[in-house]
Write a protein that holds these residues in place. Structure first.
Motif, PDB file in Angstrom:
ATOM      1  N   CYS A   4      -3.587   4.216   7.768  1.00  0.00           N
ATOM      2  CA  CYS A   4      -2.411   3.378   7.050  1.00  0.00           C
ATOM      3  C   CYS A   4      -2.865   1.957   6.794  1.00  0.00           C
ATOM      4  O   CYS A   4      -2.894   1.102   7.623  1.00  0.00           O
ATOM      5  N   LEU A   5      -3.410   1.702   5.671  1.00  0.00           N
ATOM      6  CA  LEU A   5      -3.971   0.424   4.962  1.00  0.00           C
ATOM      7  C   LEU A   5      -2.933  -0.194   4.631  1.00  0.00           C
ATOM      8  O   LEU A   5      -2.302  -0.028   3.165  1.00  0.00           O
ATOM      9  N   ALA A   6      -2.975  -1.656   4.903  1.00  0.00           N
ATOM     10  CA  ALA A   6      -2.066  -2.448   4.406  1.00  0.00           C
ATOM     11  C   ALA A   6      -0.291  -1.860   4.576  1.00  0.00           C
ATOM     12  O   ALA A   6       0.232  -2.150   3.593  1.00  0.00           O
ATOM     13  N   VAL A  34      -3.554   6.199   3.706  1.00  0.00           N
ATOM     14  CA  VAL A  34      -2.143   6.153   3.067  1.00  0.00           C
ATOM     15  C   VAL A  34      -2.185   4.372   2.769  1.00  0.00           C
ATOM     16  O   VAL A  34      -2.132   3.678   3.712  1.00  0.00           O
ATOM     17  N   HIS A  35      -1.991   4.209   1.564  1.00  0.00           N
ATOM     18  CA  HIS A  35      -1.768   2.779   0.946  1.00  0.00           C
ATOM     19  C   HIS A  35      -1.086   2.605   0.269  1.00  0.00           C
ATOM     20  O   HIS A  35      -0.708   2.486  -0.997  1.00  0.00           O
ATOM     21  N   PRO A  36       0.625   2.482   0.752  1.00  0.00           N
ATOM     22  CA  PRO A  36       1.712   2.209   0.050  1.00  0.00           C
ATOM     23  C   PRO A  36       1.614   0.751  -0.814  1.00  0.00           C
ATOM     24  O   PRO A  36       0.604   0.070  -0.615  1.00  0.00           O
ATOM     25  N   VAL A  37       2.491   0.532  -1.528  1.00  0.00           N
ATOM     26  CA  VAL A  37       2.606  -0.476  -2.530  1.00  0.00           C
ATOM     27  C   VAL A  37       2.398  -1.904  -1.714  1.00  0.00           C
ATOM     28  O   VAL A  37       3.039  -2.233  -0.726  1.00  0.00           O
ATOM     29  N   SER A  38       1.070  -2.447  -1.767  1.00  0.00           N
ATOM     30  CA  SER A  38       0.760  -3.704  -1.145  1.00  0.00           C
ATOM     31  C   SER A  38      -0.502  -4.587  -1.777  1.00  0.00           C
ATOM     32  O   SER A  38      -0.606  -5.580  -1.361  1.00  0.00           O
ATOM     33  N   ASN A  39      -0.963  -3.670  -2.566  1.00  0.00           N
ATOM     34  CA  ASN A  39      -2.357  -4.568  -3.293  1.00  0.00           C
ATOM     35  C   ASN A  39      -2.077  -5.565  -4.140  1.00  0.00           C
ATOM     36  O   ASN A  39      -2.893  -6.168  -4.595  1.00  0.00           O
ATOM     37  N   GLU A  91     -14.366   0.089  -0.005  1.00  0.00           N
ATOM     38  CA  GLU A  91     -14.091   0.142   1.632  1.00  0.00           C
ATOM     39  C   GLU A  91     -13.520   1.322   1.775  1.00  0.00           C
ATOM     40  O   GLU A  91     -13.822   2.243   2.672  1.00  0.00           O
ATOM     41  N   CYS A  92     -12.381   1.787   1.077  1.00  0.00           N
ATOM     42  CA  CYS A  92     -11.790   3.130   1.155  1.00  0.00           C
ATOM     43  C   CYS A  92     -12.694   4.350   0.795  1.00  0.00           C
ATOM     44  O   CYS A  92     -12.705   5.159   1.997  1.00  0.00           O
ATOM     45  N   HIS A  93     -13.466   4.209   0.224  1.00  0.00           N
ATOM     46  CA  HIS A  93     -14.401   5.407  -0.180  1.00  0.00           C
ATOM     47  C   HIS A  93     -15.393   5.317   0.974  1.00  0.00           C
ATOM     48  O   HIS A  93     -15.787   6.488   1.596  1.00  0.00           O
ATOM     49  N   SER A 129      -2.175   6.420  -2.734  1.00  0.00           N
ATOM     50  CA  SER A 129      -2.164   4.751  -2.886  1.00  0.00           C
ATOM     51  C   SER A 129      -0.750   4.627  -3.882  1.00  0.00           C
ATOM     52  O   SER A 129      -0.408   5.410  -4.862  1.00  0.00           O
ATOM     53  N   GLY A 130       0.043   3.574  -3.517  1.00  0.00           N
ATOM     54  CA  GLY A 130       1.231   3.239  -4.446  1.00  0.00           C
ATOM     55  C   GLY A 130       0.896   1.812  -4.988  1.00  0.00           C
ATOM     56  O   GLY A 130       0.309   1.045  -4.322  1.00  0.00           O
ATOM     57  N   PHE A 131       1.436   1.555  -6.250  1.00  0.00           N
ATOM     58  CA  PHE A 131       0.954   0.223  -6.773  1.00  0.00           C
ATOM     59  C   PHE A 131       2.117   0.139  -7.826  1.00  0.00           C
ATOM     60  O   PHE A 131       2.711   1.021  -8.396  1.00  0.00           O
TER      61      PHE A 131
END
Length: 269
Positions: free
Chosen positions: A69-71, A134-139, A151-153, A164-166
């Motif tokens: 769970c990223l960020a 799982v990378h929800p809105v955070s970038n 890095e994800c790859h 990813s959400g953005f």
């Protein structure tokens, strides 16, 4: 006398620690009833706004998968996936956000690991460590995205999935005060946008306070093209209105993608 260079990681770390103290909605841990349902196989998580992720975007079997769970701290996605049977690692820039996940894990007896860090640097993890990210809105809190996608790859296994959400970058065109106080869409800013370059410090402090997180817009070339350049195949795309802005009646506020780490013929990776 030279100014100290701005450190977005340090600033946003403290800013999100304060957001937890203020009760930000993305820092409120899920309750016992949510965990009980997840243990019974009834679960969902969000990537964008309040929209549950399409169940078809997940692997057919979540039990036993290694999930990053990223960020994604805050005691929400990570504990739900852990209760559903995944081996979950929550990675976030804010210690207080991670504490929310640790609190739920302790309360519910979940096997969940937390790691503090910058999403552009996942060196804490070996290559091919995870089946799902799982990378929800955070970038929007990260200055550049190419290192995140690379890095994800790297840390995904061949055939692994990145969800990813953005934010729609067009949201940053509008004057924030007109939008928030009168619901008016007043075009003001040229893109790409940054709180640091488009607002004077006094205006930013007046609008959101001195300890607000710093935000950056990211073009669709950075978001979608960046994932493709890193080696992903985008296999799913959706959008949703912003859950709390006047823009909701005019344009999508969020986008979400499903991307797969493709396997090169003859390489196995």
């Amino acid at each position: 006398m030279s100014r100290t260079p701005f450190d977005p990681v340090a600033h946003n770390r403290l800013a999100w620690d304060r957001q937890v103290e203020k009760g930000n909605e993305w820092s409120r841990p899920v309750g016992p009833e949510v965990i009980a349902k997840a243990r019974a196989g009834q679960w969902s998580i969000v990537l964008i706004g309040y929209e549950p992720v399409d169940p078809s975007w997940f692997p057919s079997q979540i039990d036993g998968l290694d999930v990053l769970c990223l960020a994604s701290g805050g005691g929400q996605q990570g504990p739900v996936l852990a209760a559903a049977g995944a081996r979950v690692t929550v990675f976030d820039n804010s210690p207080r956000q991670l504490e929310q996940d640790e609190t739920v894990a302790a309360r519910e007896g979940l096997d969940l690991r937390t790691v503090l860090g910058d999403a552009r640097d996942l060196s804490a993890f070996p290559d091919a460590s995870f089946d799902l990210i799982v990378h929800p809105v955070s970038n929007l809190f990260i200055p550049e995205l190419a290192p995140v996608w690379r890095e994800c790859h790297r840390v995904l296994r061949p055939g692994g999935t990145l969800l990813s959400g953005f934010l729609n970058p067009d949201l940053y065109l509008f004057d924030a005060e007109s939008l928030e106080t009168r619901g008016e869409l007043v075009v003001r800013h040229r893109l790409p946008y940054s709180d640091l370059t488009h607002l004077e410090p006094a205006e930013r402090e007046r609008l959101w306070g001195p300890d607000a997180p710093v935000e950056y817009s990211h073009s669709l070339s950075e978001q979608l093209g960046g994932q493709i350049a890193a080696g992903f195949a985008i296999t799913g795309f959706t959008e949703a209105p912003h859950h709390s802005e006047a823009t909701a009646g005019w344009l999508p506020g969020y986008f979400a993608t499903k991307a797969v780490k493709t396997v090169k013929a003859g390489t196995g990776h």
